[in-house]
Design a protein around this motif. Structure first.
Motif, mmCIF file in Angstrom:
data_model
loop_
_atom_site.group_PDB
_atom_site.id
_atom_site.type_symbol
_atom_site.label_atom_id
_atom_site.label_comp_id
_atom_site.label_asym_id
_atom_site.label_seq_id
_atom_site.Cartn_x
_atom_site.Cartn_y
_atom_site.Cartn_z
ATOM 1 N N ARG A 275 0.829 -1.207 0.000
ATOM 2 C CA ARG A 275 0.000 0.000 0.000
ATOM 3 C C ARG A 275 0.866 1.261 0.000
ATOM 4 N NH1 ARG A 275 -2.975 -0.497 5.269
ATOM 5 N NH2 ARG A 275 -3.934 1.482 4.637
ATOM 6 N N ALA A 276 1.911 1.268 0.831
ATOM 7 C CA ALA A 276 2.787 2.443 0.914
ATOM 8 C C ALA A 276 3.546 2.660 -0.393
ATOM 9 C CB ALA A 276 3.764 2.278 2.072
ATOM 10 N N ARG A 277 4.057 1.591 -0.971
ATOM 11 C CA ARG A 277 4.817 1.718 -2.216
ATOM 12 C C ARG A 277 3.914 2.188 -3.360
ATOM 13 N NH1 ARG A 277 9.991 -0.901 -2.335
ATOM 14 N NH2 ARG A 277 10.529 -1.737 -0.292
ATOM 15 N N ALA A 278 2.671 1.719 -3.377
ATOM 16 C CA ALA A 278 1.726 2.171 -4.407
ATOM 17 C C ALA A 278 1.429 3.656 -4.240
ATOM 18 C CB ALA A 278 0.444 1.352 -4.334
ATOM 19 N N HIS A 288 10.372 11.357 -8.899
ATOM 20 C CA HIS A 288 11.446 10.623 -8.227
ATOM 21 C C HIS A 288 11.637 9.259 -8.895
ATOM 22 C CE1 HIS A 288 12.416 13.275 -4.816
ATOM 23 N NE2 HIS A 288 11.145 13.643 -4.887
ATOM 24 N N SER A 289 12.298 9.285 -10.053
ATOM 25 C CA SER A 289 12.556 8.070 -10.821
ATOM 26 C C SER A 289 13.910 8.209 -11.506
ATOM 27 C CB SER A 289 11.456 7.865 -11.865
ATOM 28 O OG SER A 289 11.571 8.842 -12.896
ATOM 29 N N ASN A 290 14.266 7.219 -12.318
ATOM 30 C CA ASN A 290 15.550 7.254 -13.030
ATOM 31 C C ASN A 290 15.592 8.310 -14.122
ATOM 32 O OD1 ASN A 290 16.805 5.156 -11.599
ATOM 33 N ND2 ASN A 290 15.795 3.605 -12.834
ATOM 34 N N THR A 291 14.412 8.809 -14.526
ATOM 35 C CA THR A 291 14.363 9.786 -15.619
ATOM 36 C C THR A 291 13.628 11.066 -15.245
ATOM 37 O OG1 THR A 291 12.318 8.821 -16.509
ATOM 38 C CG2 THR A 291 14.406 7.955 -17.348
ATOM 39 N N GLY A 292 12.985 11.117 -14.071
ATOM 40 C CA GLY A 292 12.109 12.227 -13.713
ATOM 41 C C GLY A 292 12.846 13.497 -13.326
ATOM 42 N N ALA A 293 12.048 14.532 -13.044
ATOM 43 C CA ALA A 293 12.598 15.849 -12.732
ATOM 44 C C ALA A 293 13.437 15.845 -11.458
ATOM 45 C CB ALA A 293 11.463 16.865 -12.612
ATOM 46 N N ALA A 294 13.173 14.914 -10.548
ATOM 47 C CA ALA A 294 13.922 14.855 -9.282
ATOM 48 C C ALA A 294 15.048 13.839 -9.324
ATOM 49 C CB ALA A 294 12.966 14.529 -8.132
ATOM 50 N N LEU A 299 16.720 10.096 -4.836
ATOM 51 C CA LEU A 299 15.632 9.408 -4.152
ATOM 52 C C LEU A 299 14.647 8.908 -5.197
ATOM 53 C CD1 LEU A 299 14.078 8.683 -1.525
ATOM 54 C CD2 LEU A 299 13.033 10.959 -1.638
ATOM 55 N N HIS A 300 14.437 7.598 -5.241
ATOM 56 C CA HIS A 300 13.567 6.984 -6.236
ATOM 57 C C HIS A 300 12.365 6.346 -5.535
ATOM 58 C CE1 HIS A 300 16.613 7.803 -9.178
ATOM 59 N NE2 HIS A 300 17.511 7.051 -8.544
ATOM 60 N N LEU A 301 11.183 6.858 -5.863
ATOM 61 C CA LEU A 301 9.965 6.399 -5.183
ATOM 62 C C LEU A 301 8.970 5.759 -6.142
ATOM 63 C CD1 LEU A 301 9.468 9.476 -2.809
ATOM 64 C CD2 LEU A 301 10.469 7.250 -2.255
ATOM 65 N N ASP A 302 9.400 5.487 -7.369
ATOM 66 C CA ASP A 302 8.523 4.828 -8.338
ATOM 67 C C ASP A 302 8.554 3.322 -8.107
ATOM 68 O OD1 ASP A 302 11.226 4.789 -9.160
ATOM 69 O OD2 ASP A 302 10.621 4.281 -11.197
ATOM 70 N N ALA A 303 7.917 2.588 -9.019
ATOM 71 C CA ALA A 303 7.802 1.138 -8.857
ATOM 72 C C ALA A 303 8.968 0.397 -9.494
ATOM 73 C CB ALA A 303 6.479 0.661 -9.463
#
Length: 383
Positions: A275-278, A288-294, A299-303
């Motif tokens: 639930r938290a990861r979703a 917060h991903s390998n390609t995102g603005a952050a 810090l990577h918070l995607d799946a």
């Protein structure tokens, strides 16, 4: 003369039928250039009397866990030109054809005892749709805005439309808007004043530019892992992936039982970790991903299956400034009150809060979920 009178009679009848909502709606109109000033020009949604409905071929959908937007409910739809379809791509979002129109209408249930004040709305669970038979009752809801993502030959274009007080039309607001609302909790006699922000076009592009190098915008929500759930269509409930494939809107996707699926963050039967990861995936993962603005935050918070420092455990912030709250690590296992992640989620200070856009109030239920998740983690940052 008689023929002219007959034509005029038919024309008048047509106008009366259109005014009364009895006439057939014009088909969806795709504009391959320009920025139509009113939402009705697209013919995606239509207001008939006190009902908002979907035009023919416009399909509603929902997500396992919705992105939080000041407790607003959302009516999501997709339309594609006849004979076209989205293509499944492993590990990334769907590949939508040119001509696709994705809409997201933000609305609130009206509060009880509002004395005619349509800006007094109820703070209810935003994951619970008020769509019935693929229609919204405008005597029960307050429409705020409708955002369109339009796929043209040169890429996606974001267009924000704001609904008028009469709830009869939405007008393009490229510069965005602020809508004063009062959130009323049905469970307690509490009220919260909200300056609901309709994003301008640059802010839309800021969130939807999921690749920080190309800066090309793309849809965030309609990914297989978010769509893999049942939906109550007008003709019955069906898994969305199966439904999209059946009507010709999707090709190449695996069977829903084998397809990726994010949890519903509000589903108490799912594991706390899922639930938290979703929740973090849909609310934070597009940046917060390998390609995102952050990406520079580390810090990577995607799946993407990130763990350890990449997920934020015992990771020192790179450049958070005031946003750290004098806390040394993004996540301290077992200690939510010492974790920067929770501190920023639990703030409504624009200089501190995360996400930076899309909300002006704290999502209490989301904060509680991440608090419990961090508290359940084991380990130490003392080494």
């Amino acid at each position: 003369m008689i023929a002219m009178r007959g034509w005029r009679t038919l024309a008048l009848a047509g106008l009366l039928m259109a005014a009364s909502g009895c006439g057939k709606a014009p088909p969806v109109t795709f504009f391959d250039q320009g920025q139509p000033q009113t939402l009705s020009q697209w013919h995606v949604l239509q207001v008939s009397g006190r009902t908002l409905s979907l035009n023919q071929g416009v399909m509603p959908y929902d997500l396992n866990t919705p992105l939080f937007s000041d407790y607003a409910h959302k009516l999501r739809t997709v339309w594609m030109p006849a004979g076209s379809h989205a293509q499944y791509r492993t590990g990334v979002g769907l590949d939508f054809p040119v001509g696709t129109i994705i809409s997201k209408t933000f609305y609130y249930p009206l509060a009880e005892g509002r004395d005619g004040d349509r800006n007094m709305v109820a703070r209810t669970d935003p994951s619970q749709s008020l769509l019935r038979d693929e229609k919204l009752d405008l005597d029960k809801v307050r429409l705020i805005e409708t955002r369109l993502l339009v796929h043209r030959k040169d890429g996606w274009v974001a267009l924000p439309y704001v609904w008028n007080e009469a709830q009869t039309e939405a007008v393009l607001r490229r510069e965005g808007d602020l809508v004063a609302l009062t959130l009323v909790s049905p469970q307690a006699p509490t009220r919260e004043e909200v300056a609901y922000q309709v994003p301008d076009q640059n802010q839309c592009a800021g969130c939807h530019a999921v690749n920080n190098r190309s800066r090309h915008i793309a849809p965030i929500g309609p990914k297989v892992r978010h769509l893999n759930r049942d939906f109550d269509y007008a003709d019955g409930s069906e898994n969305q992936l199966a439904h999209w494939a059946r009507i010709g809107y999707l090709q190449g996707a695996p069977d829903p039982a084998r397809a990726p699926r994010d949890a519903n963050s509000g589903d108490a039967t799912a594991s706390l970790d899922a639930r938290a990861r979703a929740y973090l995936d849909i609310n934070c993962g597009h940046c917060h991903s390998n390609t995102g603005a952050a990406i520079t935050s580390g810090l990577h918070l995607d799946a993407g299956g990130h763990e350890g420092l990449a997920r934020g455990f015992c990771k020192q912030p790179i450049a958070a400034g005031k946003g750290t709250g004098n806390r040394p690590y993004d996540i301290v296992p077992g200690k939510p009150d010492e974790s920067i992640l929770l501190f920023r989620m639990d703030s409504d200070d624009p200089a501190v809060m995360m996400p930076e856009l899309g909300r002006s109030v704290v999502h209490r239920e989301g904060v509680q979920l991440i608090r419990e998740w961090i508290a359940s983690q084991h380990g130490s940052c003392d080494v």
